[in-house]
Scaffold this motif. Structure first.
Motif, PDB file in Angstrom:
ATOM      1  N   ILE A  81     106.495  31.397  15.655  1.00 18.24           N
ATOM      2  CA  ILE A  81     105.352  30.543  15.972  1.00 18.24           C
ATOM      3  C   ILE A  81     104.224  31.438  16.491  1.00 18.24           C
ATOM      4  CG2 ILE A  81     104.560  28.633  17.431  1.00 18.24           C
ATOM      5  CD1 ILE A  81     107.561  27.837  17.678  1.00 18.24           C
ATOM      6  N   PRO A  82     103.006  31.266  16.015  1.00 18.93           N
ATOM      7  CA  PRO A  82     101.886  32.078  16.531  1.00 18.93           C
ATOM      8  C   PRO A  82     101.690  31.875  18.033  1.00 18.93           C
ATOM      9  CG  PRO A  82     101.230  30.850  14.570  1.00 18.93           C
ATOM     10  CD  PRO A  82     102.588  30.348  14.961  1.00 18.93           C
ATOM     11  N   ASP A  83     101.183  32.896  18.689  1.00 24.77           N
ATOM     12  CA  ASP A  83     100.980  32.854  20.143  1.00 24.77           C
ATOM     13  C   ASP A  83     100.059  31.723  20.591  1.00 24.77           C
ATOM     14  OD1 ASP A  83     102.627  35.044  20.424  1.00 24.77           O
ATOM     15  OD2 ASP A  83     100.983  36.494  20.481  1.00 24.77           O
ATOM     16  N   CYS A  84      99.154  31.276  19.727  1.00 26.22           N
ATOM     17  CA  CYS A  84      98.203  30.230  20.112  1.00 26.22           C
ATOM     18  C   CYS A  84      98.843  28.842  20.172  1.00 26.22           C
ATOM     19  CB  CYS A  84      97.003  30.218  19.172  1.00 26.22           C
ATOM     20  SG  CYS A  84      97.420  29.889  17.453  1.00 26.22           S
ATOM     21  N   ILE A  85     100.087  28.720  19.727  1.00 24.65           N
ATOM     22  CA  ILE A  85     100.798  27.441  19.775  1.00 24.65           C
ATOM     23  C   ILE A  85     101.719  27.456  20.992  1.00 24.65           C
ATOM     24  CG2 ILE A  85     102.429  25.918  18.594  1.00 24.65           C
ATOM     25  CD1 ILE A  85     101.301  26.977  15.973  1.00 24.65           C
ATOM     26  N   LEU A  86     101.511  26.509  21.875  1.00 18.55           N
ATOM     27  CA  LEU A  86     102.238  26.498  23.141  1.00 18.55           C
ATOM     28  C   LEU A  86     103.564  25.746  23.078  1.00 18.55           C
ATOM     29  CD1 LEU A  86      99.161  25.932  25.468  1.00 18.55           C
ATOM     30  CD2 LEU A  86     100.196  28.098  24.728  1.00 18.55           C
ATOM     31  N   CYS A 126     106.045  19.299  17.192  1.00 19.30           N
ATOM     32  CA  CYS A 126     104.739  19.796  16.763  1.00 19.30           C
ATOM     33  C   CYS A 126     104.861  20.379  15.361  1.00 19.30           C
ATOM     34  CB  CYS A 126     104.269  20.878  17.748  1.00 19.30           C
ATOM     35  SG  CYS A 126     102.660  21.585  17.393  1.00 19.30           S
ATOM     36  N   ILE A 127     103.840  20.140  14.547  1.00 17.71           N
ATOM     37  CA  ILE A 127     103.726  20.821  13.253  1.00 17.71           C
ATOM     38  C   ILE A 127     102.514  21.735  13.317  1.00 17.71           C
ATOM     39  CG2 ILE A 127     104.906  19.081  11.850  1.00 17.71           C
ATOM     40  CD1 ILE A 127     102.156  18.002  11.047  1.00 17.71           C
ATOM     41  N   TRP A 128     102.561  22.817  12.554  1.00 18.19           N
ATOM     42  CA  TRP A 128     101.424  23.735  12.513  1.00 18.19           C
ATOM     43  C   TRP A 128     101.309  24.314  11.107  1.00 18.19           C
ATOM     44  CZ3 TRP A 128     101.466  29.035  11.507  1.00 18.19           C
ATOM     45  CH2 TRP A 128     102.718  29.650  11.478  1.00 18.19           C
ATOM     46  N   LEU A 129     100.147  24.849  10.820  1.00 16.85           N
ATOM     47  CA  LEU A 129      99.908  25.488   9.531  1.00 16.85           C
ATOM     48  C   LEU A 129      98.747  26.460   9.654  1.00 16.85           C
ATOM     49  CD1 LEU A 129      97.148  24.012   8.265  1.00 16.85           C
ATOM     50  CD2 LEU A 129      98.766  22.175   7.925  1.00 16.85           C
ATOM     51  N   GLY A 130      98.664  27.349   8.686  1.00 21.56           N
ATOM     52  CA  GLY A 130      97.512  28.233   8.558  1.00 21.56           C
ATOM     53  C   GLY A 130      96.693  27.785   7.366  1.00 21.56           C
ATOM     54  N   VAL A 131      95.366  27.781   7.528  1.00 23.58           N
ATOM     55  CA  VAL A 131      94.483  27.379   6.428  1.00 23.58           C
ATOM     56  C   VAL A 131      93.285  28.328   6.390  1.00 23.58           C
ATOM     57  CG1 VAL A 131      93.293  25.635   7.853  1.00 23.58           C
ATOM     58  CG2 VAL A 131      93.213  25.449   5.362  1.00 23.58           C
ATOM     59  N   PHE A 132      92.951  28.794   5.204  1.00 22.30           N
ATOM     60  CA  PHE A 132      91.840  29.722   5.005  1.00 22.30           C
ATOM     61  C   PHE A 132      90.558  29.118   5.575  1.00 22.30           C
ATOM     62  CE2 PHE A 132      89.062  31.914   1.575  1.00 22.30           C
ATOM     63  CZ  PHE A 132      88.873  33.036   2.354  1.00 22.30           C
ATOM     64  N   TYR A 165      92.591  29.658   9.997  1.00 24.90           N
ATOM     65  CA  TYR A 165      92.716  28.888  11.225  1.00 24.90           C
ATOM     66  C   TYR A 165      94.187  28.502  11.360  1.00 24.90           C
ATOM     67  CZ  TYR A 165      87.657  28.121  11.480  1.00 24.90           C
ATOM     68  OH  TYR A 165      86.306  28.283  11.566  1.00 24.90           O
ATOM     69  N   VAL A 166      94.669  28.463  12.584  1.00 20.75           N
ATOM     70  CA  VAL A 166      95.978  27.883  12.867  1.00 20.75           C
ATOM     71  C   VAL A 166      95.664  26.481  13.381  1.00 20.75           C
ATOM     72  CG1 VAL A 166      98.028  27.968  14.330  1.00 20.75           C
ATOM     73  CG2 VAL A 166      97.049  30.098  13.422  1.00 20.75           C
ATOM     74  N   MET A 167      96.210  25.485  12.681  1.00 20.74           N
ATOM     75  CA  MET A 167      95.983  24.090  13.046  1.00 20.74           C
ATOM     76  C   MET A 167      97.304  23.482  13.491  1.00 20.74           C
ATOM     77  SD  MET A 167      93.199  22.882  10.171  1.00 20.74           S
ATOM     78  CE  MET A 167      92.620  21.484  11.158  1.00 20.74           C
ATOM     79  N   VAL A 168      97.228  22.589  14.496  1.00 21.87           N
ATOM     80  CA  VAL A 168      98.442  22.011  15.075  1.00 21.87           C
ATOM     81  C   VAL A 168      98.294  20.506  15.255  1.00 21.87           C
ATOM     82  CG1 VAL A 168      99.027  24.116  16.312  1.00 21.87           C
ATOM     83  CG2 VAL A 168      97.701  22.357  17.455  1.00 21.87           C
TER      84      VAL A 168
END
Length: 171
Positions: A81-86, A126-132, A165-168
């Motif tokens: 999980i990226p660091d920006c997701i708590l 939580c769900i997350w994804l990366g988007v250009f 962007y990392v979106m959550v």
């Protein structure tokens, strides 16, 4: 038009790979030089790569199907999980692709609902994804589905580092 969302089978892999490649190229060709796009496509959209991802227990793959034709696909991935997701109980939407000719027909929304339902049933919150960052249509779609920008990460498009962007979303 009606379609169903179901768990993918090995028999889906050839059509799944073709759909993913066509969707990816349609989405990113205008934003990338051909050599950069081709570098990525030649690595990421091979039969072998799709077989490995399908066989990896960290991946959960779903397809949207209408009249035996794949119209979309979703890959949920358990992992780092990226660091920006708590929220430590987060799962990634690694890929969510629809047939480029079928955008706006509810396929992406149905796949998002499936992602959330499956994630919840597995105990994720939580769900997350990366988007250009240049993919404004996808960003607007994800925002409409309740995801928010939590940070950034680098995505390697061939040898070109690009900002995602990392979106959550809490589920």
């Amino acid at each position: 038009m009606s379609f169903c969302v179901r768990k993918a089978s090995k028999n889906d892999l050839p059509a799944l790979r073709q759909l993913a490649e066509a969707s990816f190229i349609a989405t990113y060709a205008a934003q990338n030089p051909p050599h950069v796009l081709n570098q990525y496509v030649e690595k990421a959209f091979t039969d072998k790569q799709f077989q490995q991802e399908f066989d990896d227990d960290a991946n959960i793959v779903f397809v949207a199907v209408e009249d035996d034709t794949l119209t979309g696909y979703l890959n949920l991935r358990m992992g780092k999980i990226p660091d920006c997701i708590l929220d430590p109980k987060s799962i990634e939407i690694k890929r969510l692709y629809t047939d480029p000719d079928r955008k706006g027909q509810g396929i992406g929304s149905a796949l998002m609902r499936a992602a959330e339902n499956v994630a919840k049933s597995m105990g994720y919150t939580c769900i997350w994804l990366g988007v250009f960052q240049k993919n404004k249509l996808a960003i607007a779609f994800y925002e409409k589905k309740g995801l928010t920008i939590a940070g950034e990460k680098i995505f390697m498009m061939g040898d070109d580092p690009q900002k995602d962007y990392v979106m959550v979303k809490s589920i």
